[in-house]
Write an enzyme that holds these catalytic residues in place. Structure first.
Site, mmCIF file in Angstrom:
data_model
loop_
_atom_site.group_PDB
_atom_site.id
_atom_site.type_symbol
_atom_site.label_atom_id
_atom_site.label_comp_id
_atom_site.label_asym_id
_atom_site.label_seq_id
_atom_site.Cartn_x
_atom_site.Cartn_y
_atom_site.Cartn_z
ATOM 1 N N LYS A 21 42.258 45.973 49.894
ATOM 2 C CA LYS A 21 42.508 45.979 48.392
ATOM 3 C C LYS A 21 41.401 45.058 47.696
ATOM 4 O O LYS A 21 40.767 45.622 46.450
ATOM 5 C CB LYS A 21 43.614 44.679 48.315
ATOM 6 C CG LYS A 21 43.669 44.000 46.892
ATOM 7 C CD LYS A 21 45.097 43.102 46.824
ATOM 8 C CE LYS A 21 45.018 41.833 47.102
ATOM 9 N NZ LYS A 21 44.062 40.975 46.161
ATOM 10 N N ASN A 22 40.746 43.972 48.419
ATOM 11 C CA ASN A 22 39.977 43.091 47.526
ATOM 12 C C ASN A 22 38.353 44.025 47.583
ATOM 13 O O ASN A 22 37.361 43.329 46.921
ATOM 14 C CB ASN A 22 39.588 41.744 47.944
ATOM 15 C CG ASN A 22 40.653 40.915 47.726
ATOM 16 O OD1 ASN A 22 41.702 41.451 46.770
ATOM 17 N ND2 ASN A 22 41.120 39.734 48.186
ATOM 18 N N ASP A 36 42.483 33.653 52.655
ATOM 19 C CA ASP A 36 43.636 34.345 52.389
ATOM 20 C C ASP A 36 44.505 34.503 53.944
ATOM 21 O O ASP A 36 45.532 35.488 53.682
ATOM 22 C CB ASP A 36 42.926 35.782 52.158
ATOM 23 C CG ASP A 36 42.697 35.808 50.637
ATOM 24 O OD1 ASP A 36 42.815 35.032 49.909
ATOM 25 O OD2 ASP A 36 41.853 36.790 50.141
ATOM 26 N N ARG A 52 44.226 39.167 37.909
ATOM 27 C CA ARG A 52 42.609 38.348 37.615
ATOM 28 C C ARG A 52 41.565 39.305 38.109
ATOM 29 O O ARG A 52 40.449 39.282 37.284
ATOM 30 C CB ARG A 52 42.628 37.191 38.269
ATOM 31 C CG ARG A 52 44.010 36.036 38.232
ATOM 32 C CD ARG A 52 43.520 34.896 39.163
ATOM 33 N NE ARG A 52 42.067 34.306 38.797
ATOM 34 C CZ ARG A 52 41.683 33.484 37.651
ATOM 35 N NH1 ARG A 52 42.805 33.081 37.049
ATOM 36 N NH2 ARG A 52 40.369 33.502 37.750
ATOM 37 N N CYS A 71 46.670 30.307 38.027
ATOM 38 C CA CYS A 71 47.644 31.058 38.717
ATOM 39 C C CYS A 71 48.039 29.987 39.977
ATOM 40 O O CYS A 71 47.674 28.823 40.084
ATOM 41 C CB CYS A 71 47.012 32.247 39.101
ATOM 42 S SG CYS A 71 45.949 32.198 40.588
ATOM 43 N N ARG A 78 41.197 28.564 39.168
ATOM 44 C CA ARG A 78 40.295 29.860 39.086
ATOM 45 C C ARG A 78 39.538 29.879 37.828
ATOM 46 O O ARG A 78 39.946 31.000 37.226
ATOM 47 C CB ARG A 78 41.432 30.932 39.566
ATOM 48 C CG ARG A 78 42.136 30.689 40.765
ATOM 49 C CD ARG A 78 42.841 31.786 41.199
ATOM 50 N NE ARG A 78 42.082 32.902 41.759
ATOM 51 C CZ ARG A 78 42.343 34.059 42.287
ATOM 52 N NH1 ARG A 78 43.812 34.317 42.168
ATOM 53 N NH2 ARG A 78 41.613 34.781 42.737
ATOM 54 N N ARG A 125 51.652 43.430 45.660
ATOM 55 C CA ARG A 125 50.540 43.416 45.048
ATOM 56 C C ARG A 125 49.678 43.887 46.214
ATOM 57 O O ARG A 125 48.364 44.127 45.903
ATOM 58 C CB ARG A 125 50.366 42.193 44.508
ATOM 59 C CG ARG A 125 51.109 41.879 43.376
ATOM 60 C CD ARG A 125 50.630 40.699 42.677
ATOM 61 N NE ARG A 125 49.341 40.765 42.235
ATOM 62 C CZ ARG A 125 48.868 39.876 41.417
ATOM 63 N NH1 ARG A 125 49.447 38.686 41.257
ATOM 64 N NH2 ARG A 125 47.494 40.013 41.118
HETATM 65 N N1 EPU Z 1 35.162 29.458 41.319
HETATM 66 C C1 EPU Z 1 34.482 28.686 40.464
HETATM 67 N N2 EPU Z 1 33.985 29.341 39.321
HETATM 68 C C2 EPU Z 1 33.711 30.805 39.200
HETATM 69 C C3 EPU Z 1 34.361 31.524 40.405
HETATM 70 C C4 EPU Z 1 35.053 30.910 41.262
HETATM 71 O O1 EPU Z 1 34.365 27.424 40.539
HETATM 72 O O2 EPU Z 1 33.378 31.390 38.216
HETATM 73 C C5 EPU Z 1 35.607 28.923 42.516
HETATM 74 C C6 EPU Z 1 37.261 29.109 42.738
HETATM 75 O O3 EPU Z 1 37.890 28.315 41.829
HETATM 76 C C7 EPU Z 1 37.496 28.940 44.024
HETATM 77 C C8 EPU Z 1 35.937 29.658 44.739
HETATM 78 O O4 EPU Z 1 34.968 29.306 43.694
HETATM 79 O O5 EPU Z 1 37.604 27.408 44.458
HETATM 80 C C9 EPU Z 1 36.079 30.859 45.316
HETATM 81 O O6 EPU Z 1 36.600 31.639 44.405
HETATM 82 P P1 EPU Z 1 36.324 33.016 44.264
HETATM 83 O O7 EPU Z 1 35.655 33.557 42.913
HETATM 84 O O8 EPU Z 1 35.326 33.547 45.538
HETATM 85 O O9 EPU Z 1 37.573 33.837 44.360
HETATM 86 P P2 EPU Z 1 37.820 35.428 43.771
HETATM 87 O O10 EPU Z 1 36.828 36.200 43.612
HETATM 88 O O11 EPU Z 1 38.583 34.831 42.346
HETATM 89 C C10 EPU Z 1 38.727 36.654 45.665
HETATM 90 C C11 EPU Z 1 39.736 37.315 46.315
HETATM 91 C C12 EPU Z 1 40.866 36.200 46.563
HETATM 92 C C13 EPU Z 1 40.222 35.368 47.306
HETATM 93 C C14 EPU Z 1 38.955 34.557 47.031
HETATM 94 C C15 EPU Z 1 38.303 33.808 48.283
HETATM 95 C C16 EPU Z 1 39.526 39.230 44.942
HETATM 96 C C17 EPU Z 1 40.091 40.216 43.888
HETATM 97 N N3 EPU Z 1 40.229 38.300 45.137
HETATM 98 O O12 EPU Z 1 38.927 36.080 44.418
HETATM 99 O O13 EPU Z 1 41.958 37.156 46.918
HETATM 100 O O14 EPU Z 1 41.368 34.321 48.043
HETATM 101 O O15 EPU Z 1 38.138 35.834 46.768
HETATM 102 O O16 EPU Z 1 38.157 34.591 49.260
HETATM 103 O O17 EPU Z 1 38.623 39.657 45.553
HETATM 104 C C18 EPU Z 1 44.150 37.413 47.527
HETATM 105 O O18 EPU Z 1 43.998 38.579 48.020
HETATM 106 O O19 EPU Z 1 45.447 37.143 47.882
HETATM 107 C C19 EPU Z 1 43.207 36.526 46.793
HETATM 108 C C20 EPU Z 1 43.616 35.672 46.017
#
Ligand code: EPU
Length: 425
Positions: A22-23, A308, A93, A117, A122, A400
């Site tokens: 998915k990701n 995850d 998101r 969320c 996030r 999802r």
């Molecule tokens: N963060 C910041 N600033 C930003 C972005 C992120 O401080 O601009 C922080 C976040 O709050 C968090 C950390 O950095 O503490 C890591 O977040 P990340 O940005 O890596 O998460 P994401 O890219 O929004 C993806 C996956 C998530 C998974 C996380 C961590 C996708 C679509 N989503 O989210 O997947 O938990 O990486 O590996 O790729 C899921 O599939 O259930 C899911 C939530």
């Protein structure tokens, strides 16, 4: 609304095939916005989130066609609309991943600011500072982020945040930089296999990216991307969930279409507690035949233990012979499953970003509430071993991110059924 009913106690046996990630699929689909010509994506899981991304792309002028077996074809037909509105972004998101491609290709991107969320705040500050570094003007207008740039310029960008690297910020900035003038270096890039998969897809379209999978990604800007035919990697989180389903039920499960090398931190913890995990050619064999040992688990950016799978391993450790400690280093508030697992008879004690798991001998079925995707998966795992009946409400969270979840579990012998009622819960 749909709910799942599980009668616990069946040992899982048989073979399960893992779907596409998915990701990886979601940002790759957003990357289609960069391409001239037809893009064929294979091994795309049929999930709510994938359908939401397809819908968003359609709104942004991309024609899509579904073929059998997870194959989707895309072609950009109209580049006028640059607005990803609140209606879709609030549902998913990952919609924010259209920002980089639209900015790079169309010179403008308007994306509704995602809110918090169930798993925490996030923020998207790293996405925005990365785009600003490439030369975009960034504004916030009525809840929308508006980015503009005539041409982006390559530069050095540090993308580390307080919780380490960011997966979607890395792919978003990388996708913006592929059409920028000159060289971009992303330092403190996320190393997750899904990020590398996006880079490999972009390279198949003519981008010049190197270093993907490491903390330093280098992107040499090119003038245009063409279409390509690309196969998405298998979903390591789905694979990890099925490995744990095999382990929690003391079963014997063969897992196909899975890359063990993407799961080494998980395999390390599971072998430590007594789960047998072996390669058999391309497949993975999982079995366990005794009460598992306790262990310490800390979620970290890749190659560490994935956040995850934190909820799922918690379900497993609920039944271990002793006390385990689970610490969440990515999303310190990602513990909505704790109270629900306690409803099933677990003994979990939360202290800040850490949960002490006091192993118990058995769990007992009860009605529980799914709160987010991975928490829901943890409740299903617990339900597979709980005595009696477990009813899991709000099952749309599972839809999802897990393709045909209950059907795959049924094929392994689980007593799980989807039912509907009109109660709304
Ligand atoms: N963060 C910041 N600033 C930003 C972005 C992120 O401080 O601009 C922080 C976040 O709050 C968090 C950390 O950095 O503490 C890591 O977040 P990340 O940005 O890596 O998460 P994401 O890219 O929004 C993806 C996956 C998530 C998974 C996380 C961590 C996708 C679509 N989503 O989210 O997947 O938990 O990486 O590996 O790729 C899921 O599939 O259930 C899911 C939530």
């Amino acid at each position: 609304m749909d709910y799942l009913v599980i009668s616990g106690g069946k040992r899982l046996r048989g073979k399960v095939e893992i779907s596409g990630a998915k990701n990886a699929a979601l940002p790759i689909m957003a990357g289609v916005l960069l391409c001239e010509g037809e893009v064929t994506l294979r091994n795309v899981p049929d999930l709510m989130d994938v359908r939401t991304m397809e819908h968003l792309l359609n709104k942004l002028g991309v024609a899509s066609r579904r073929e059998a077996d997870g194959t989707l074809k895309f072609r950009v037909e109209d580049e006028m609309n640059c607005h990803a509105d609140y209606e879709l972004v609030r549902r998913m998101r990952a919609s924010v991943c259209v920002m980089g491609p639209m900015l790079a290709k169309r010179g403008r991107a308007q994306v509704s600011m995602p809110g918090g969320c169930a798993i925490g705040d996030r923020p998207i500050n790293l996405h925005l500072s990365g785009m600003a570094n490439l030369g975009a003007d960034v504004d916030l207008v009525s809840g929308d982020v508006v980015l503009k740039a005539k041409r982006l310029t390559g530069t050095e960008i540090f993308l580390g945040g307080p919780f380490g690297s960011s997966v979607t910020a890395t792919v978003n900035v990388m996708m913006a930089a592929v059409l920028a003038e000159g060289r971009t270096i992303i330092e403190s890039a996320a190393c997750e296999p899904e990020v590398a998969d996006v880079a490999n897809f972009l390279n198949a379209c003519g981008a010049r990216i190197s270093g993907q999978g490491s903390p330093r990604i280098t992107i040499e800007g090119v003038k245009q991307l063409k279409g390509c035919d690309y196969t998405v990697i298998p979903d390591r989180i789905e694979a990890g969930t099925f490995i744990m389903a095999g382990a929690i039920t003391n079963g014997e499960v063969r897992i196909t279409n899975c890359r063990l090398e993407h799961l080494l931190a998980v395999v390390d913890r599971l072998r430590r507690i007594g789960v047998n995990i072996e390669r058999d050619g391309e497949d993975i064999l999982v079995s366990s035949s005794r009460r598992l040992d306790p262990v310490e688990v800390t979620s970290q950016p890749y190659p560490g233990f994935p956040t995850d799978l934190q909820a799922q391993i918690m379900a497993l450790l609920c039944l271990a012979d002793g006390n385990s400690i689970i610490t969440e280093k990515i999303y310190p508030d990602r513990f909505m499953h704790v109270a629900e697992l306690n409803r099933l008879g677990a003994k979990l004690h939360k202290e800040g970003p850490t949960v002490i798991v006091e192993g118990v001998k058995k769990l007992i079925g009860a009605p529980v509430m799914a709160s987010d995707l991975r928490a829901s998966a943890a409740l299903v795992l617990a339900g597979l071993v709980a005595k009696g009946e477990t009813r899991i409400n709000r099952v749309y969270h599972i839809d999802r991110g897990y393709e045909k979840f209950e059907r795959k579990l049924q094929n392994l012998g689980a007593d799980i059924e989807r039912r509907s009622d009109a109660s709304g819960e």
